[in-house]
Motif scaffolding. Sequence first.
Motif, PDB file in Angstrom:
ATOM      1  N   LEU A 324       0.816  -1.206   0.000  1.00 42.26           N
ATOM      2  CA  LEU A 324       0.000   0.000   0.000  1.00 42.26           C
ATOM      3  C   LEU A 324       0.852   1.259   0.000  1.00 42.26           C
ATOM      4  O   LEU A 324       0.522   2.245  -0.649  1.00 42.26           O
ATOM      5  N   CYS A 325       1.950   1.243   0.714  1.00 39.94           N
ATOM      6  CA  CYS A 325       2.735   2.466   0.882  1.00 39.94           C
ATOM      7  C   CYS A 325       3.299   2.941  -0.445  1.00 39.94           C
ATOM      8  O   CYS A 325       3.057   4.069  -0.864  1.00 39.94           O
ATOM      9  N   HIS A 326       4.058   2.072  -1.119  1.00 42.51           N
ATOM     10  CA  HIS A 326       4.722   2.514  -2.349  1.00 42.51           C
ATOM     11  C   HIS A 326       4.657   1.470  -3.453  1.00 42.51           C
ATOM     12  O   HIS A 326       5.507   1.446  -4.331  1.00 42.51           O
ATOM     13  N   GLY A 327       3.643   0.599  -3.395  1.00 42.56           N
ATOM     14  CA  GLY A 327       3.518  -0.443  -4.408  1.00 42.56           C
ATOM     15  C   GLY A 327       2.200  -0.380  -5.165  1.00 42.56           C
ATOM     16  O   GLY A 327       1.453   0.599  -5.099  1.00 42.56           O
ATOM     17  N   TRP A 328       1.919  -1.453  -5.892  1.00 41.42           N
ATOM     18  CA  TRP A 328       0.740  -1.519  -6.756  1.00 41.42           C
ATOM     19  C   TRP A 328      -0.564  -1.352  -5.987  1.00 41.42           C
ATOM     20  O   TRP A 328      -1.522  -0.741  -6.496  1.00 41.42           O
ATOM     21  N   ALA A 329      -0.646  -1.867  -4.761  1.00 43.19           N
ATOM     22  CA  ALA A 329      -1.890  -1.757  -3.996  1.00 43.19           C
ATOM     23  C   ALA A 329      -2.218  -0.305  -3.683  1.00 43.19           C
ATOM     24  O   ALA A 329      -3.361   0.135  -3.826  1.00 43.19           O
ATOM     25  N   GLY A 330      -1.216   0.441  -3.248  1.00 48.28           N
ATOM     26  CA  GLY A 330      -1.446   1.857  -2.937  1.00 48.28           C
ATOM     27  C   GLY A 330      -1.779   2.671  -4.165  1.00 48.28           C
ATOM     28  O   GLY A 330      -2.632   3.565  -4.121  1.00 48.28           O
ATOM     29  N   VAL A 331      -1.098   2.371  -5.265  1.00 48.26           N
ATOM     30  CA  VAL A 331      -1.393   3.080  -6.514  1.00 48.26           C
ATOM     31  C   VAL A 331      -2.830   2.799  -6.945  1.00 48.26           C
ATOM     32  O   VAL A 331      -3.573   3.721  -7.314  1.00 48.26           O
ATOM     33  N   TYR A 332      -3.242   1.520  -6.871  1.00 47.48           N
ATOM     34  CA  TYR A 332      -4.604   1.198  -7.305  1.00 47.48           C
ATOM     35  C   TYR A 332      -5.650   1.843  -6.395  1.00 47.48           C
ATOM     36  O   TYR A 332      -6.612   2.455  -6.879  1.00 47.48           O
ATOM     37  N   GLN A 333      -5.489   1.699  -5.081  1.00 50.16           N
ATOM     38  CA  GLN A 333      -6.506   2.227  -4.165  1.00 50.16           C
ATOM     39  C   GLN A 333      -6.626   3.744  -4.295  1.00 50.16           C
ATOM     40  O   GLN A 333      -7.736   4.299  -4.272  1.00 50.16           O
ATOM     41  N   THR A 334      -5.489   4.414  -4.446  1.00 52.09           N
ATOM     42  CA  THR A 334      -5.494   5.871  -4.621  1.00 52.09           C
ATOM     43  C   THR A 334      -6.169   6.255  -5.928  1.00 52.09           C
ATOM     44  O   THR A 334      -6.995   7.179  -5.979  1.00 52.09           O
ATOM     45  N   ALA A 335      -5.831   5.543  -6.995  1.00 56.86           N
ATOM     46  CA  ALA A 335      -6.421   5.836  -8.299  1.00 56.86           C
ATOM     47  C   ALA A 335      -7.920   5.530  -8.313  1.00 56.86           C
ATOM     48  O   ALA A 335      -8.701   6.266  -8.932  1.00 56.86           O
TER      49      ALA A 335
END
Length: 403
Positions: A324-335
């Motif tokens: 979530l911090c700096h990976g795909w999960a964080g990018v997706y949730q933010t987007a």
Amino acid sequence: MSAADTIAHALEVPAPPPADQPWLRQSLSDGPTGTALLHIERAHTGHGTWPQAHNWIKAATMTPVSASDTSGLFLGAPAVAFTLSCATAPDSARYRQALTAVDQHVTALAHRRVDTAIHRSGSGERPTFHEYDVFYGLTGIGAYLLRRHPGSSALERVLAYLVTLTRPVHDDRLGSVPGWWVGHDPSFTHSPGFPSGHANLGVAHGITGPLLLMARALRHDVTVDGQADAIYTVLAWLDQWRQEGAAGPRWPQHLTLDDLRTGRPTQSGPARPSWCYGTPGIARAGQTAAIAVRDATRQHAYEEAMARCLTDPRQLARIADTSLCHGWAGVYQTAWRAARDAATPALHAALPPIADALNRHTPATAGRDPGLLLGDAGTALALITAAGDAAPASGWDACLLID
């Protein structure tokens, strides 16, 4: 079985924290307090059970909950309170008594922390990340108060403090610097590259975290004197330091004193796309602020910046994990959150490839690493959002201030 199900089953039983790290129990980032959010979300949606969630909540509270002055949204009483708040429901008494008890300590903590910040400001010293950031500072504590006690005097004081943080200050040694200028480097140490400290622009530790809180509060009609002006001040700061390139707009992660004096950032290219520091997090903060002050032009600009980042293969190739911090999960949730508010279709179109990448990069062995921010529980939560295309039932991503 989906990847999120596999992770949840692998993380079904909490393990005790290392003997030399008892505080880890109450860490939203790495401990059971954060992993509990995965099981809470699954229980809310019928994919898991409340006894499974309770096992992790119990593991988080087996030792006295800390409300010391070093605690914040990601550690101690505020972290536990946030997790309990995610487990509550309007039609259930579940955890309400415990939450009410912890809330009293969070409110008292907020007042103490504001008092300390005011004293620091009066002494002429520069703040540290831990005074104001999302993880351990007043921005994170304020995010919890906005969720639970939006009309409280504690939140009012937090917002008033953040307003003052956006104003420039004169330092006898540095000259005029932003109020959030810290005297250390981005790693919270002192290094030759940052002899005079720096101004941080990221969401996790920089000014876009307070921007998100002030904007979210304004969208909920929670305001203090000067709040709108403070939002415009930070937006103007982001306008000033926005850099244009072939891959679209970008912002530096941080600025040194030399950067301020020359008007040019040392950082020559875009940062890794992420929630914590990169374009997705900063653009979500700018978009949220633009919506709060009804600035359609700025809203469109920030949405375009995020969409261009999310469709640039060279930037996406720099994402190294699924966190979530700096990976795909964080990018997706933010987007996903940004797309839900977007006035233009570009962000919606960018989501499916990001979801595919999140699924593709999640290893088959995921589930060995508990924790929300850097662990597999956070990855699973973003996978749940991607699979259902729906806002989290528990509201867990409020701890990232992107909801």
